[in-house]
Design an enzyme around this catalytic site. Sequence first.
Site, PDB file in Angstrom:
ATOM      1  N   TRP A 176      49.420 -22.104  73.177  1.00 32.61           N
ATOM      2  CA  TRP A 176      50.707 -22.659  72.765  1.00 32.61           C
ATOM      3  C   TRP A 176      51.770 -21.554  72.777  1.00 32.61           C
ATOM      4  CZ3 TRP A 176      53.069 -20.416  68.601  1.00 32.61           C
ATOM      5  CH2 TRP A 176      52.270 -19.796  67.638  1.00 32.61           C
ATOM      6  N   GLU A 222      55.125 -11.011  59.798  1.00 30.34           N
ATOM      7  CA  GLU A 222      54.705 -11.205  61.191  1.00 30.34           C
ATOM      8  C   GLU A 222      55.582 -10.385  62.142  1.00 30.34           C
ATOM      9  OE1 GLU A 222      52.142 -12.835  62.349  1.00 30.34           O
ATOM     10  OE2 GLU A 222      51.523 -14.190  60.751  1.00 30.34           O
ATOM     11  N   GLU A 245      49.610 -12.560  68.424  1.00 26.41           N
ATOM     12  CA  GLU A 245      50.317 -12.446  67.141  1.00 26.41           C
ATOM     13  C   GLU A 245      51.840 -12.480  67.329  1.00 26.41           C
ATOM     14  OE1 GLU A 245      49.537 -12.163  63.908  1.00 26.41           O
ATOM     15  OE2 GLU A 245      47.384 -12.384  64.164  1.00 26.41           O
ATOM     16  N   HIS A 292      53.760 -15.556  66.602  1.00 28.98           N
ATOM     17  CA  HIS A 292      53.933 -16.038  65.227  1.00 28.98           C
ATOM     18  C   HIS A 292      55.331 -15.738  64.690  1.00 28.98           C
ATOM     19  CE1 HIS A 292      49.269 -15.599  64.742  1.00 28.98           C
ATOM     20  NE2 HIS A 292      49.624 -16.468  65.673  1.00 28.98           N
ATOM     21  N   GLU A 330      43.405 -11.033  58.121  1.00 24.83           N
ATOM     22  CA  GLU A 330      43.508 -12.247  58.934  1.00 24.83           C
ATOM     23  C   GLU A 330      43.082 -13.460  58.102  1.00 24.83           C
ATOM     24  OE1 GLU A 330      45.393 -11.835  61.246  1.00 24.83           O
ATOM     25  OE2 GLU A 330      44.538 -11.031  63.078  1.00 24.83           O
ATOM     26  N   THR A 355      46.148 -14.160  55.793  1.00 20.42           N
ATOM     27  CA  THR A 355      47.269 -14.843  56.469  1.00 20.42           C
ATOM     28  C   THR A 355      46.884 -16.273  56.837  1.00 20.42           C
ATOM     29  OG1 THR A 355      46.612 -13.737  58.497  1.00 20.42           O
ATOM     30  CG2 THR A 355      48.530 -12.850  57.384  1.00 20.42           C
ATOM     31  N   ASP A 363      45.304 -19.649  64.704  1.00 21.16           N
ATOM     32  CA  ASP A 363      45.167 -18.339  65.377  1.00 21.16           C
ATOM     33  C   ASP A 363      44.573 -17.304  64.423  1.00 21.16           C
ATOM     34  OD1 ASP A 363      46.392 -19.241  67.675  1.00 21.16           O
ATOM     35  OD2 ASP A 363      48.097 -17.846  67.603  1.00 21.16           O
ATOM     36  N   GLU A 364      45.102 -17.281  63.194  1.00 18.50           N
ATOM     37  CA  GLU A 364      44.644 -16.279  62.216  1.00 18.50           C
ATOM     38  C   GLU A 364      43.148 -16.452  61.945  1.00 18.50           C
ATOM     39  OE1 GLU A 364      46.795 -14.138  61.853  1.00 18.50           O
ATOM     40  OE2 GLU A 364      48.779 -14.901  61.344  1.00 18.50           O
ATOM     41  N   HIS A 407      41.241 -15.007  64.832  1.00 18.32           N
ATOM     42  CA  HIS A 407      41.286 -13.541  64.779  1.00 18.32           C
ATOM     43  C   HIS A 407      40.379 -12.997  63.665  1.00 18.32           C
ATOM     44  CE1 HIS A 407      45.575 -13.674  66.721  1.00 18.32           C
ATOM     45  NE2 HIS A 407      44.620 -13.942  67.577  1.00 18.32           N
TER      46      HIS A 407
HETATM   47 FE   FE2 Z   1      47.097 -12.132  62.083  1.00 22.65          FE
HETATM   48 FE   FE2 Z   2      50.042 -13.629  62.505  1.00 23.69          FE
END
Ligand code: FE2
Ligand code: FE2
Length: 340
Positions: A48, A91, A126, A129, A179, A182, A211-212, A215
Amino acid sequence: MDMTIRKFLNFLNQFMKIPNVRLEVMQTIEKSMDDLLKKYLKPIEKNWQPSDLLPDSKSPGFFEEVREIQGLAKEMDYDLWAVLIGDTITEEALPTYETWLMNVEGVDQNGRNGWSKWIRGWTSEENRHGDLLNKYLYLSGRVNMREMEISTQHLINDGFDIGTGHDPYRSFVYTSFQELATNISHRRVASFSKNSGNQLLAKICGVIAADEARHANAYIDFINRIFELDPSQVMLAFEDMMRKKVVMPAHFLRETGDAIGELFSHFSDAAQRIKVYTTQDYIDILEILLKEWNIENIVDLNDSAEKARDYLMALPNRLRRISERVKIPEKQYEFKWIGI
Ligand SMILES: [Fe+2]
Ligand SMILES: [Fe+2]
């Protein structure tokens, strides 16, 4: 440690044939980097992008969509809004995190470059974000953008001091923790936004939170691999990070006129008040990591690592007792970031 001293020690180690175990461990894991990249990062062109979630400024309906964003933004809870801005600034300070990771022992940008591929790939994900959140906040009409931008520039300028040094073990313990933190914080903002009828913001924070989580799984996996290769030293590194307490990457946060770090406690109080990120979450993350790394059952530890394990296993209960005494100020702080 000073660069020259490090270079000298590396030279001495080579000369005296003292193995640099951390470097060897990093090089061993690096051999699996192609698989790790495939497993934990998404192909760029299928991933995305911020524009997938924001109104298209080329479209005739753009201004109508912006009006809708602004109407809903006005109704958001004040503390929640402040936390969203603080999260965005955190971020946006990504250059600090990338330069730190590139300097971790075993990460080589010139020769072997598996680890630097990971760090660049992680950074490139990242980077979306802060980009997405910043654009959303700009459209929202409820942010003093100049104040937010000053805080962002200050934060990048001030850097951070997270107590990892150049150590890969401490660094990946930190990123595993961070991670997860967040993930929790974006996920909570998403669900509060959904409950208050702001579907777009819920979606934005939801994709970031996902995503976090991915990760976090990667960094947890790195530490699991390190536990297989060098259990005592990584146990001691985990203990050391927890003794020092894991500080947030934005702990130096400030706004215009502030001294370094002066704003952070207000940001963190706001997050506690609305339960976006609390001391209980800190303890929960510690418990997740204890379980993920199977700390209770690690074998082949030396005496000091055994003691470190005892400390870590007892820590959640100790922190729970302390957290019962922590009082959060009830009064809202007036952030310069939030316009009328
Ligand atoms: Fe992150
Ligand atoms: Fe992030």
